[in-house]
Motif scaffolding. Structure first.
Motif, mmCIF file in Angstrom:
data_model
loop_
_atom_site.group_PDB
_atom_site.id
_atom_site.type_symbol
_atom_site.label_atom_id
_atom_site.label_comp_id
_atom_site.label_asym_id
_atom_site.label_seq_id
_atom_site.Cartn_x
_atom_site.Cartn_y
_atom_site.Cartn_z
ATOM 1 N N ASN A 81 0.864 -1.183 0.000
ATOM 2 C CA ASN A 81 0.000 0.000 0.000
ATOM 3 C C ASN A 81 0.896 1.227 0.000
ATOM 4 O O ASN A 81 1.863 1.289 0.752
ATOM 5 C CB ASN A 81 -0.913 0.004 1.233
ATOM 6 C CG ASN A 81 -1.960 1.099 1.158
ATOM 7 O OD1 ASN A 81 -1.656 2.273 1.314
ATOM 8 N ND2 ASN A 81 -3.207 0.710 0.920
ATOM 9 N N HIS A 82 0.617 2.189 -0.853
ATOM 10 C CA HIS A 82 1.485 3.367 -0.948
ATOM 11 C C HIS A 82 0.961 4.562 -0.160
ATOM 12 O O HIS A 82 1.576 5.627 -0.172
ATOM 13 C CB HIS A 82 1.703 3.761 -2.414
ATOM 14 C CG HIS A 82 0.476 4.282 -3.106
ATOM 15 N ND1 HIS A 82 -0.341 3.482 -3.857
ATOM 16 C CD2 HIS A 82 -0.062 5.517 -3.150
ATOM 17 C CE1 HIS A 82 -1.333 4.204 -4.342
ATOM 18 N NE2 HIS A 82 -1.190 5.443 -3.934
ATOM 19 N N VAL A 83 -0.163 4.423 0.552
ATOM 20 C CA VAL A 83 -0.654 5.490 1.432
ATOM 21 C C VAL A 83 -0.048 5.232 2.808
ATOM 22 O O VAL A 83 -0.593 4.482 3.616
ATOM 23 C CB VAL A 83 -2.187 5.531 1.482
ATOM 24 C CG1 VAL A 83 -2.647 6.704 2.342
ATOM 25 C CG2 VAL A 83 -2.762 5.642 0.078
ATOM 26 N N LEU A 84 1.091 5.882 3.084
ATOM 27 C CA LEU A 84 1.915 5.560 4.250
ATOM 28 C C LEU A 84 1.804 6.633 5.321
ATOM 29 O O LEU A 84 1.664 7.821 5.016
ATOM 30 C CB LEU A 84 3.374 5.402 3.819
ATOM 31 C CG LEU A 84 3.627 4.398 2.679
ATOM 32 C CD1 LEU A 84 5.085 4.438 2.246
ATOM 33 C CD2 LEU A 84 3.233 2.990 3.106
ATOM 34 N N HIS A 85 1.921 6.205 6.612
ATOM 35 C CA HIS A 85 1.765 7.136 7.728
ATOM 36 C C HIS A 85 2.944 7.137 8.694
ATOM 37 O O HIS A 85 3.193 8.148 9.352
ATOM 38 C CB HIS A 85 0.487 6.810 8.507
ATOM 39 C CG HIS A 85 -0.748 6.806 7.664
ATOM 40 N ND1 HIS A 85 -1.267 7.948 7.099
ATOM 41 C CD2 HIS A 85 -1.556 5.782 7.260
ATOM 42 C CE1 HIS A 85 -2.353 7.646 6.403
ATOM 43 N NE2 HIS A 85 -2.547 6.337 6.477
ATOM 44 N N THR A 86 3.643 6.030 8.824
ATOM 45 C CA THR A 86 4.739 5.967 9.798
ATOM 46 C C THR A 86 5.818 5.021 9.294
ATOM 47 O O THR A 86 5.558 4.158 8.437
ATOM 48 C CB THR A 86 4.218 5.534 11.183
ATOM 49 O OG1 THR A 86 5.263 5.676 12.144
ATOM 50 C CG2 THR A 86 3.739 4.086 11.180
ATOM 51 N N ILE A 87 7.028 5.190 9.848
ATOM 52 C CA ILE A 87 8.187 4.442 9.345
ATOM 53 C C ILE A 87 9.159 4.187 10.493
ATOM 54 O O ILE A 87 9.262 4.990 11.429
ATOM 55 C CB ILE A 87 8.880 5.235 8.202
ATOM 56 C CG1 ILE A 87 10.006 4.425 7.567
ATOM 57 C CG2 ILE A 87 9.391 6.577 8.695
ATOM 58 C CD1 ILE A 87 10.549 5.071 6.288
ATOM 59 N N GLY A 88 9.868 3.066 10.435
ATOM 60 C CA GLY A 88 10.876 2.747 11.435
ATOM 61 C C GLY A 88 11.873 1.747 10.887
ATOM 62 O O GLY A 88 11.622 1.081 9.870
ATOM 63 N N VAL A 89 13.018 1.629 11.557
ATOM 64 C CA VAL A 89 14.071 0.694 11.159
ATOM 65 C C VAL A 89 14.436 -0.152 12.370
ATOM 66 O O VAL A 89 14.624 0.383 13.471
ATOM 67 C CB VAL A 89 15.323 1.444 10.642
ATOM 68 C CG1 VAL A 89 16.442 0.455 10.313
ATOM 69 C CG2 VAL A 89 14.977 2.288 9.427
ATOM 70 N N ASP A 90 14.542 -1.477 12.192
ATOM 71 C CA ASP A 90 14.922 -2.332 13.309
ATOM 72 C C ASP A 90 16.422 -2.614 13.285
ATOM 73 O O ASP A 90 17.143 -2.171 12.387
ATOM 74 C CB ASP A 90 14.093 -3.615 13.328
ATOM 75 C CG ASP A 90 14.325 -4.514 12.117
ATOM 76 O OD1 ASP A 90 15.372 -4.364 11.438
ATOM 77 O OD2 ASP A 90 13.462 -5.374 11.845
ATOM 78 N N TYR A 91 16.892 -3.374 14.282
ATOM 79 C CA TYR A 91 18.334 -3.605 14.413
ATOM 80 C C TYR A 91 18.886 -4.478 13.294
ATOM 81 O O TYR A 91 20.095 -4.541 13.074
ATOM 82 C CB TYR A 91 18.633 -4.230 15.780
ATOM 83 C CG TYR A 91 18.199 -5.675 15.923
ATOM 84 C CD1 TYR A 91 19.120 -6.701 15.777
ATOM 85 C CD2 TYR A 91 16.875 -5.991 16.217
ATOM 86 C CE1 TYR A 91 18.727 -8.033 15.915
ATOM 87 C CE2 TYR A 91 16.478 -7.305 16.365
ATOM 88 C CZ TYR A 91 17.402 -8.327 16.205
ATOM 89 O OH TYR A 91 17.009 -9.636 16.343
#
Length: 705
Positions: A81-91
């Motif tokens: 889905n290209h309607v994005l709201h949040t983002i994060g990166v894990d270890y």
């Protein structure tokens, strides 16, 4: 008054900001938008992956900046889905995305992201990751995913049917969340959720949570923000009067996005102290910083923006009202600054309006002398007297370029020659053959009391008392264009002439230590301490080793969009062992060399992608094995370098095929076609004007069989 004190530059401070009034913008913001490859003006959030790439959420998908280009994903099916709201990166350097449909985890080890898993749990607006534990919240509540286990919904009574707007998890396992109706909630480990934290009233309704590097918590609200410790005790609170849209603590400062402004609050200041306005007319949604201390801003109206780590190094336009600076002169009352606008006095008033001023000084009687395009001017008392133009000499009346006070005598250099001001009037200094010296570009008072005279087309001269003789021999000819002179305590003279800088020890011939591709090697020369030579050029300030002329680095300003151009020998002034004032075509700026990046801070070439056409090689132990034939190889290069990347160049060498490095060129894809049998390794090296040459890196190895 010492200029360091005048400009509020504290040599003992770790971070030096010029003493501008509150509300003055002083940071150069670099914008990344459509011309860089971003397909939206509105950027919701951004983050930095473990490998240094910058990822951001657009209204039309995901974008990634690697220091060379921006790639976009989502419109061609890379994302669920290209309607994005949040983002994060894990270890593990995996990218987590919260979208309208749920949570998706991506493998980003290749050029294009690859979906690893997708949980369709409804709209996800917030995300926090700590080790193997990920928490994400949205319209359907708060969810938890640990490792590869299935996603579960928190079924706590307090969270039931609650839309979760923000969530963080502390190192001790405690969860903090903000819900649409219940506000701030904390969830101790293995305990029910509760509402036990009371926020200061100035914050207003809580909106978002941010975890700082030292494990404190920032809470934004509708009218302010607060910094809390892990127990919920307020450490710092500020009332903004407007909705706080973004927060980030960087070192001892909190950066705040608020109603079209980017503010900075120093934690060392007491609560209630007015913040510093960093940028206006910028609607900031998200603030974060990378490992190199660049600040990245996701905005509603200007796409992705960056405030460079070089903000610690450069302070721009530190003299109000001065758009360019041809000369900077230190006086007991403060700086005199001359330029196309005329002359700015230490009290902030202006004189010689519209008369281009090339040089200025104050004599022993307090008179202000100015060498201008219209001739020589003198001001006895600038508060009561208008400038007086001296026309008693043809030298004085012609366009003047430089001034010097040598042995209590005023010397004036013009495009016609050199004269000194005596009790009986102007006395012209002539060559031994009776001819004029010609175009005088700069004058230099040597510590031994003599006056060095730089001319255009007539070489370098030295005046000792009434004895004038020409300096030539070695790298100096009699017909040189000489622009600037300086010397060190070891009696070595440094001379900028034509496209060279030469060093001339006492009683020895001059020897070239720097040769440049530019027509003029330096308009201005000075020494920083005894070991570094400073050259003001047509495109920035260059630092060399004084002993050898070895290039150290080039400084072109906080943004490559506003390069610094020096135009006279009086445009660089050293305040102390680390601070320099620079008069450029962009105003008067300062440099703190102690805040420059360390020598280890260098651009490194990285292999972004390897693509083979008309061949399917076998990859074994990081070596491609490809048969001979009509194939094509394309290697894409990235840098993850975010200092002066737009100015960087690369050179390449294919070992096994090429003996020498290529010429430097723009960073771009590298192509090879149908090579003969043999073993090849592709080496790439990046050059940065700021940091010099980076290390040689092997990007790909292949064996044609």
């Amino acid at each position: 008054m010492p200029l360091a004190q005048y400009f509020n530059i504290n040599p003992n401070s770790d971070e030096k900001f010029v003493g501008l009034p509150v509300g003055t913008e002083q940071n150069s913001v670099e914008h990344f938008g459509y011309k860089h490859g971003l397909k939206a003006t509105q950027i919701f959030k951004s983050t930095t992956s473990k490998d240094g790439r910058i990822w951001c959420l657009m209204s039309v998908g995901l974008a990634c900046y690697d220091g060379v280009i921006i790639d976009t994903f989502g419109l061609n099916g890379e994302l669920k889905n290209h309607v994005l709201h949040t983002i994060g990166v894990d270890y593990k350097n995996r990218l987590w995305l919260g979208s309208n449909l749920g949570i998706e985890v991506l493998d980003i080890s290749e050029k294009s992201p690859r979906s690893l898993c997708f949980d369709e749990v409804g709209r996800i607006e917030c995300l926090t990751i700590n080790g193997d534990r990920a928490l994400f919240g949205g319209t359907n509540g708060l969810f938890e995913k640990i490792g590869d286990s299935p996603t579960r919904l928190f079924d706590d009574p307090l969270l039931k049917n609650e839309a979760i707007k923000s969530v963080i998890q502390l190192s001790n396992g405690v969860i903090w969340a903000i819900s649409a109706s219940k506000g701030l909630i904390d969830i101790p480990q293995n305990s029910p959720a509760r509402q036990s934290i009371t926020l200061p009233k100035t914050v207003g309704q809580p909106l978002n949570l941010y975890l700082t590097q030292n494990h404190n918590i920032l809470v934004s609200g509708k009218t302010g923000f607060t910094l809390l410790n892990a127990q919920g005790f307020p450490l710092f609170t500020a009332c903004t009067g407007d909705v706080v849209t973004a927060l980030c603590q960087i070192s001892s400062a909190i950066w705040v996005g608020c109603n079209g402004r980017l503010l900075k609050y120093e934690l060392s200041n007491s609560e209630g102290t007015a913040p510093e306005l960093m940028v206006s007319d910028l609607y900031v949604r998200c603030i974060n910083h990378d490992k190199d201390d660049n600040i990245w801003l996701s905005t509603d109206n200007a796409a992705l923006c960056r405030i460079s780590r070089l903000r610690h190094v450069y302070k721009t336009n530190i003299v109000p009202g001065v758009k360019d600076g041809y000369c900077i002169t230190e006086t007991p009352k403060g700086p005199l600054v001359g330029g196309t606008f005329g002359l700015r006095l230490p009290d902030g008033n202006f004189t010689l309006d519209g008369i281009k001023t090339w040089d200025c000084l104050v004599d022993n009687f307090g008179k202000i002398w100015s060498a201008t395009q219209s001739g020589l001017y003198c001001v006895v008392n600038p508060q009561f007297n208008i400038p007086y133009k001296h026309e008693s000499s043809e030298i004085y009346a012609s366009p003047c370029r430089c001034l010097a006070l040598n042995n209590n005598t005023l010397y004036v250099g013009s495009i016609l020659g050199l004269a000194r001001n005596t009790a009986s009037g102007a006395e012209e200094i002539l060559q031994p053959n009776g001819e004029r010296l010609g175009y005088i570009y700069s004058l230099y008072n040597h510590p031994d009391g003599s006056l060095f005279i730089a001319t255009l087309g007539n070489g370098l001269w030295q005046l000792t008392g009434d004895i004038l003789h020409q300096i030539h021999g070695g790298s100096l000819s009699k017909k040189e264009n000489v622009y600037s002179i300086t010397s060190n305590n070891e009696d070595t003279l440094f001379i900028a002439h034509d496209n060279f800088i030469s060093a001339k020890p006492i009683n020895q011939d001059a020897k070239i230590i720097v040769e440049t591709d530019e027509i003029v090697a330096a308009w201005s020369l000075n020494l920083l301490g005894s070991s570094q030579l400073i050259a003001g050029t047509s495109n920035g300030l260059v630092l060399y080793e004084a002993a050898t002329g070895k290039f150290i680095r080039k400084l072109v300003g906080a943004s490559s969009q506003t390069p610094w151009e020096f135009s006279t020998s009086r445009s660089v002034l050293v305040l102390d062992d680390s601070n320099i004032l620079c008069g450029t075509t962009n105003g008067v700026n300062s440099i703190d060399t102690r805040s420059l990046p360390p020598p280890s801070f260098q651009p490194t070439a990285k292999c972004k992608n390897v693509k083979w056409y008309s061949a399917t090689p076998e990859l074994k132990d990081d070596v491609y094995y490809v048969p001979t034939g009509d194939w094509h190889l394309v290697v894409s290069v990235s840098t993850h370098w975010y200092a002066d990347e737009s100015e960087c160049l690369m050179r390449i060498k294919l070992n096994g095929y090429e003996d020498d490095w290529s010429v430097f060129r723009q960073i771009s894809d590298i192509y090879y076609t149908s090579l003969p049998k043999g073993f090849y390794t592709l080496d790439v090296q990046i050059y940065s004007p700021l940091a010099g040459l980076g290390p040689e890196k092997t990007l790909v190895s292949f064996h044609v069989v």
